[in-house]
Design an enzyme around this catalytic site. Sequence first.
Site, short mmCIF file in Angstrom:
data_model
loop_
_atom_site.label_atom_id
_atom_site.label_comp_id
_atom_site.label_asym_id
_atom_site.label_seq_id
_atom_site.Cartn_x
_atom_site.Cartn_y
_atom_site.Cartn_z
N HIS A 83 3.80 -2.69 -3.14
CA HIS A 83 2.88 -3.22 -2.13
C HIS A 83 1.66 -3.85 -2.80
O HIS A 83 1.38 -3.61 -3.97
CB HIS A 83 2.44 -2.14 -1.14
CG HIS A 83 1.62 -1.04 -1.73
ND1 HIS A 83 2.16 0.06 -2.34
CD2 HIS A 83 0.27 -0.88 -1.84
CE1 HIS A 83 1.20 0.85 -2.77
NE2 HIS A 83 0.03 0.30 -2.49
N GLU A 133 -1.35 -3.27 2.35
CA GLU A 133 -2.22 -2.13 2.61
C GLU A 133 -3.66 -2.62 2.72
O GLU A 133 -4.09 -3.48 1.97
CB GLU A 133 -2.09 -1.12 1.46
CG GLU A 133 -2.93 0.11 1.62
CD GLU A 133 -2.76 1.08 0.44
OE1 GLU A 133 -3.45 2.12 0.45
OE2 GLU A 133 -1.96 0.81 -0.48
#
Length: 140
Positions: A83, A133
Amino acid sequence: MFMRIDHIGIACRDLEEKIAFFSETFELTVVAREVNEEQGVKEAMLHIADGEGGGSYIQLLEPLSEDSPVGKFLAKRGEGVHHVAFGVRDVTETMAKINEKGVRLLDQHPRHGSMGSEIAFLHPKDVGGMLTELVQAAKR
């Protein structure tokens, strides 16, 4: 909305081996280690640099089990980028703004992240296939 790239999360099978590689090869320093039972990982944060709004890091993630999210990622895709995390001033406010624009949230409320941060994830299908995120750094 985004202040910086907070960190790049990298899934790995052997945390100690990857720490040694990144430390020796890129001269990065481990600044935090923790076990996050909620997310099913052992992790290490390696400092890259400081900038406006905070630091940038490499986050190494080893799954605690094969059925954890990172464990499933490794089984399907192997080691690599898991991520990208962007630093924000206010994670709750940023979640609302992004959701208003039609991007689905994987988290309805911020949760505990590395080094005392508050985090939330966006649905990868709404962000070009990239797990994204949001990170509000802990107050120092």
